[in-house]
Enzyme design. Sequence first.
Site, PDB file in Angstrom:
ATOM      1  N   HIS A   1     -13.249   2.300  -0.053  1.00  0.00           N
ATOM      2  CA  HIS A   1     -13.220   1.221   0.949  1.00  0.00           C
ATOM      3  C   HIS A   1     -13.779  -0.076   0.382  1.00  0.00           C
ATOM      4  CE1 HIS A   1     -13.620   4.259   4.539  1.00  0.00           C
ATOM      5  NE2 HIS A   1     -12.347   4.019   4.287  1.00  0.00           N
TER       6      HIS A   1
ATOM      7  N   GLU B   1      -8.124  -5.840   4.873  1.00  0.00           N
ATOM      8  CA  GLU B   1      -8.009  -5.467   3.462  1.00  0.00           C
ATOM      9  C   GLU B   1      -6.785  -6.111   2.816  1.00  0.00           C
ATOM     10  OE1 GLU B   1      -8.723  -1.424   5.023  1.00  0.00           O
ATOM     11  OE2 GLU B   1      -9.337  -0.985   2.973  1.00  0.00           O
TER      12      GLU B   1
ATOM     13  N   ARG C   1      -2.494  -2.002  -3.567  1.00  0.00           N
ATOM     14  CA  ARG C   1      -3.732  -1.272  -3.340  1.00  0.00           C
ATOM     15  C   ARG C   1      -3.711  -0.020  -4.214  1.00  0.00           C
ATOM     16  NH1 ARG C   1      -5.573   2.623   1.509  1.00  0.00           N
ATOM     17  NH2 ARG C   1      -7.717   2.831   0.823  1.00  0.00           N
TER      18      ARG C   1
ATOM     19  N   ARG D   1     -13.326  14.588   8.291  1.00  0.00           N
ATOM     20  CA  ARG D   1     -14.088  14.952   7.082  1.00  0.00           C
ATOM     21  C   ARG D   1     -15.556  15.145   7.430  1.00  0.00           C
ATOM     22  NH1 ARG D   1     -12.187   9.993   3.555  1.00  0.00           N
ATOM     23  NH2 ARG D   1     -10.421   9.739   4.942  1.00  0.00           N
TER      24      ARG D   1
ATOM     25  N   ASN E   1       0.884  -1.157   0.000  1.00  0.00           N
ATOM     26  CA  ASN E   1       0.000   0.000   0.000  1.00  0.00           C
ATOM     27  C   ASN E   1       0.920   1.206   0.000  1.00  0.00           C
ATOM     28  OD1 ASN E   1      -1.800   2.025   0.481  1.00  0.00           O
ATOM     29  ND2 ASN E   1      -2.724   1.106   2.311  1.00  0.00           N
TER      30      ASN E   1
END
Length: 402
Positions: A182, A387, A93, A243, A7
């Site tokens: 996601h 993940e 990723r 956020r 990643n």
Amino acid sequence: MKILVLNSGSSSIKYQLFRSEDWVSIANGLVARIAEPKGELKHTWLEADGSQRSSEETHPVANHDEGIDRIVARLRDTGSLADVSELVAIGHRVVHGGTHFKEPVIVDDGVVEAIRGVIALAPLHNPGNLSGIEVTRRLFPKVPSVAIFDTAFHQSMTPTAYRYAIPEYLYTKHQIRRYGFHGTSHLYVAKRAARLLGKPLSQCNLITLHLGNGTSATAIRRGQCMDTSMGMTPLEGLVMGTRSGDIDPGVLIYLNQNLGFDIDQIDHLLNRESGLLGICGVNDMREIDRQAGEGNARAKLAISINVHRLKKYIGAYYAVLGQVHAIVFTGGIGENSAQIRARSCKGLERLGIVLDASANQSGDSRGERCVSVADGEVKVLVIPTNEELEIAQQAMTAVGLQ
Ligand code: AMP
């Protein structure tokens, strides 16, 4: 056989090495502060006797080439990977795949160009993801690099869910539409949920809630994503650490016209200064929980707004799906906060969503578990996300070995 998962961001590379026989993670770590005066390499690995060890180094890392070189050297020196030829794939990723990628792909020049072509849609993520891919293709040309996209799982949405109600040319000419993120996490927990429910994913209707620093909800019908809360960017939807999630776009116009905010300030405000942080000054849910427990009104309000938004999405996705077999909580908050789970399901009993208070509270269990009452119509599941494992398994499938 071994699969390396990378990643890579603009200044860091996270990695994990899996053994495909039993899908055990045999090493993982992080190279951070790439191109800064002090680079860091944290590495954790399993010894042959099963014990876990870790090491930390500080050393300048000039670029992604050197970062990946160091990762491979560390894997070799600690006995996890005797030689790069042991790798059957490197899974990368990639945050944004635009509309090109519905599945993982083995990277070739065309794929690199397609990922480059959507940089404008994910300017903070795709360039770093791409650097990692370009380096592994150059350094290890015999090992297939496989790209796994956060957006891929959401490509099953129909225009009804992914189009914005704005003029058509903005979609046709400029690709302005909802993409969702996601996806790898939502797919992973959906597959695990299907196993817990004892039926194929293609027969499961699920609402999956990934609640971490970034948060998103997904409505899944017969194993396919029907709708998701994040939009063209990961800013839409639920309340997040920093956020805002959903906000009246008129607020942005007001900020500009009446308070003199320019577009960079609005970007910073909504992405970095809003969400839980904006409401109560803290973005870490554990700390907010602690402050709320001491009676801090702003911390209590942050939790209430967060839970209220979550409940609205559960209700909306229930309506989209018509029938729901399970609601799945995952991510740092979803996996660990009994309070958030309890409060976001409270009052939904008439929808068949009834938590078992003691199963939900149980602080000892950390694994996959059902926290709804035994005869509950809708199961409420807690499933730790993974993940990296999903990326490793998808990479293995992409190279035809699974
Ligand atoms: P993630 O981005 O998935 O790592 O999740 C990070 C979020 O999970 C942060 O807001 C953490 O405060 C929150 N979190 C982690 N552990 C707990 C816990 N035991 N209770 C409440 N929130 C937690």
